[in-house]
Design a protein around this motif. Structure first.
Motif, PDB file in Angstrom:
ATOM      1  N   CYS A 146     -12.787  -7.741  -1.908  1.00 13.79           N
ATOM      2  CA  CYS A 146     -12.361  -7.135  -0.799  1.00 13.79           C
ATOM      3  C   CYS A 146     -13.566  -7.022   0.201  1.00 13.79           C
ATOM      4  O   CYS A 146     -14.405  -6.259  -0.215  1.00 13.79           O
ATOM      5  CB  CYS A 146     -11.947  -5.637  -1.078  1.00 13.79           C
ATOM      6  SG  CYS A 146     -11.456  -4.627   0.369  1.00 13.79           S
ATOM      7  N   PHE A 201     -13.859  -5.198   2.740  1.00 15.77           N
ATOM      8  CA  PHE A 201     -13.806  -3.773   3.334  1.00 15.77           C
ATOM      9  C   PHE A 201     -14.238  -2.700   2.538  1.00 15.77           C
ATOM     10  O   PHE A 201     -13.877  -1.509   2.730  1.00 15.77           O
ATOM     11  CB  PHE A 201     -12.582  -3.573   4.193  1.00 15.77           C
ATOM     12  CG  PHE A 201     -12.189  -4.554   5.286  1.00 15.77           C
ATOM     13  CD1 PHE A 201     -12.900  -4.363   6.525  1.00 15.77           C
ATOM     14  CD2 PHE A 201     -11.634  -5.805   5.040  1.00 15.77           C
ATOM     15  CE1 PHE A 201     -12.726  -5.301   7.689  1.00 15.77           C
ATOM     16  CE2 PHE A 201     -11.339  -6.682   5.974  1.00 15.77           C
ATOM     17  CZ  PHE A 201     -12.083  -6.648   7.041  1.00 15.77           C
ATOM     18  N   ILE A 253     -11.306  -1.023  -2.354  1.00 17.83           N
ATOM     19  CA  ILE A 253     -10.583  -0.865  -3.627  1.00 17.83           C
ATOM     20  C   ILE A 253     -11.716  -0.166  -4.479  1.00 17.83           C
ATOM     21  O   ILE A 253     -12.810  -0.412  -4.794  1.00 17.83           O
ATOM     22  CB  ILE A 253     -10.237  -2.022  -4.234  1.00 17.83           C
ATOM     23  CG1 ILE A 253      -9.400  -2.985  -3.449  1.00 17.83           C
ATOM     24  CG2 ILE A 253      -9.716  -2.000  -5.668  1.00 17.83           C
ATOM     25  CD1 ILE A 253      -8.835  -4.197  -4.002  1.00 17.83           C
ATOM     26  N   CYS A 279      -8.521  -0.114   3.852  1.00 21.58           N
ATOM     27  CA  CYS A 279      -7.559  -1.192   3.655  1.00 21.58           C
ATOM     28  C   CYS A 279      -6.832  -1.668   4.935  1.00 21.58           C
ATOM     29  O   CYS A 279      -6.335  -0.749   5.742  1.00 21.58           O
ATOM     30  CB  CYS A 279      -6.636  -1.289   2.418  1.00 21.58           C
ATOM     31  SG  CYS A 279      -5.618  -2.541   2.485  1.00 21.58           S
ATOM     32  N   ILE A 280      -7.060  -2.837   5.490  1.00 28.47           N
ATOM     33  CA  ILE A 280      -6.647  -3.255   6.714  1.00 28.47           C
ATOM     34  C   ILE A 280      -5.610  -4.188   6.498  1.00 28.47           C
ATOM     35  O   ILE A 280      -4.870  -4.931   7.383  1.00 28.47           O
ATOM     36  CB  ILE A 280      -7.553  -3.973   7.814  1.00 28.47           C
ATOM     37  CG1 ILE A 280      -8.106  -5.109   7.134  1.00 28.47           C
ATOM     38  CG2 ILE A 280      -8.575  -2.766   7.999  1.00 28.47           C
ATOM     39  CD1 ILE A 280      -8.645  -6.173   8.228  1.00 28.47           C
ATOM     40  N   CYS A 312      -5.866  -7.171   5.222  1.00 29.37           N
ATOM     41  CA  CYS A 312      -6.155  -8.625   5.216  1.00 29.37           C
ATOM     42  C   CYS A 312      -5.377  -9.679   4.461  1.00 29.37           C
ATOM     43  O   CYS A 312      -5.450 -10.706   4.806  1.00 29.37           O
ATOM     44  CB  CYS A 312      -7.643  -8.793   5.377  1.00 29.37           C
ATOM     45  SG  CYS A 312      -8.436  -8.345   3.879  1.00 29.37           S
ATOM     46  N   GLY A 313      -5.097  -9.122   3.016  1.00 29.31           N
ATOM     47  CA  GLY A 313      -4.428 -10.116   2.055  1.00 29.31           C
ATOM     48  C   GLY A 313      -5.522 -11.056   1.508  1.00 29.31           C
ATOM     49  O   GLY A 313      -5.219 -11.793   0.519  1.00 29.31           O
ATOM     50  N   CYS A 335      -7.073 -10.143  -1.116  1.00 31.28           N
ATOM     51  CA  CYS A 335      -7.153  -9.795  -2.499  1.00 31.28           C
ATOM     52  C   CYS A 335      -5.947 -10.565  -3.263  1.00 31.28           C
ATOM     53  O   CYS A 335      -5.909 -10.664  -4.324  1.00 31.28           O
ATOM     54  CB  CYS A 335      -7.283  -8.473  -2.923  1.00 31.28           C
ATOM     55  SG  CYS A 335      -5.966  -7.467  -1.688  1.00 31.28           S
ATOM     56  N   ILE A 366       1.049  -7.096  -0.203  1.00 28.85           N
ATOM     57  CA  ILE A 366       0.748  -6.292   1.282  1.00 28.85           C
ATOM     58  C   ILE A 366       2.041  -6.097   1.816  1.00 28.85           C
ATOM     59  O   ILE A 366       2.982  -6.825   1.732  1.00 28.85           O
ATOM     60  CB  ILE A 366       0.025  -7.175   1.986  1.00 28.85           C
ATOM     61  CG1 ILE A 366      -1.359  -7.943   1.429  1.00 28.85           C
ATOM     62  CG2 ILE A 366      -0.393  -6.476   3.483  1.00 28.85           C
ATOM     63  CD1 ILE A 366      -2.331  -7.019   1.073  1.00 28.85           C
TER      64      ILE A 366
HETATM   65  S1  SF4 Z   1      -5.809  -6.302   1.788  1.00 26.44           S
HETATM   66 FE1  SF4 Z   1      -7.128  -6.246  -0.177  1.00 26.44          FE
HETATM   67  S2  SF4 Z   1      -9.227  -7.405   0.310  1.00 26.44           S
HETATM   68 FE2  SF4 Z   1      -8.071  -6.848   2.335  1.00 26.44          FE
HETATM   69  S3  SF4 Z   1      -8.786  -4.857   2.909  1.00 26.44           S
HETATM   70 FE3  SF4 Z   1      -7.048  -4.289   1.626  1.00 26.44          FE
HETATM   71  S4  SF4 Z   1      -7.686  -4.148  -0.366  1.00 26.44           S
HETATM   72 FE4  SF4 Z   1      -9.260  -5.113   0.623  1.00 26.44          FE
END
Ligand code: SF4
Ligand code: SF4
Length: 162
Positions: free
Chosen positions: A50, A52, A55, A71-72, A74-75, A77, A88
């Protein structure tokens, strides 16, 4: 033994009971990861990839917990989870849900395709449209536009035609 272990899959109610679901308010703000990983297994790949630091796991055996403020969605993970356990969900668009799932078959589906939506048992629960297809290190992830009320049910796709 907990019910989901005997059953073979976990329900949204069980995930909520373990504090693993974001609030509806957070889901309506934009995409966020949901890690459906309730076992205390020696894996922390999602935490390590990740970008950001969203987690939380203090020990490698801990259950991964997504920080809704970091968490934004972004995918990154999603395709890197060996358990195919991260999704997501984005409820920020009116009348629909955008759901990103790992996809392990080849060839990957093409954008715009109408596909069957499957629940955790493999049952067909509706149809959706592929809106994004991408990969990381040869593993694919697919984002599908689905009926809004199915956002916690759609967890796999059946693609009759590619
Ligand atoms: S989608 Fe996954 S990798 Fe992206 S910010 Fe959230 S937890 Fe982190
Ligand atoms: S990478 Fe997947 S299997 Fe490993 S801890 Fe994270 S969610 Fe669980």
């Amino acid at each position: 033994m907990e019910d989901y272990k005997a059953r073979g899959y976990i329900t949204p109610e069980e995930l909520a009971g373990k504090g693993l679901l974001p609030s509806i308010e957070r889901l309506e703000k934009g995409p966020i990861a949901i890690a459906e990983c309730p076992e205390e297994i020696p894996c922390n790949i999602c935490k390590n990839v990740c970008p950001f630091n969203a987690i939380r796991m203090d020990r490698i055996y801990d259950i991964p917990r997504i920080d809704p403020d970091k968490c934004i969605g972004c995918g990154v993970c999603v395709p890197q989870c060996p358990g195919l356990a991260i999704f997501i969900v984005d409820l920020s668009k009116p009348g629909k849900a955008l759901i990103t799932l790992p996809y392990e078959f080849l060839p990957p589906p093409r954008k715009g395709l109408i596909v069957k939506l499957l629940d955790r048992t493999g049952r067909v629960i509706g149809e959706g449209r592929i809106v994004k297809v991408w990969s990381y290190d040869k593993t694919w992830a697919v984002t599908v536009e689905a009926p809004r009320d199915k956002y916690m049910e759609v967890r796999a796709l059946w693609i009759p035609e590619k």
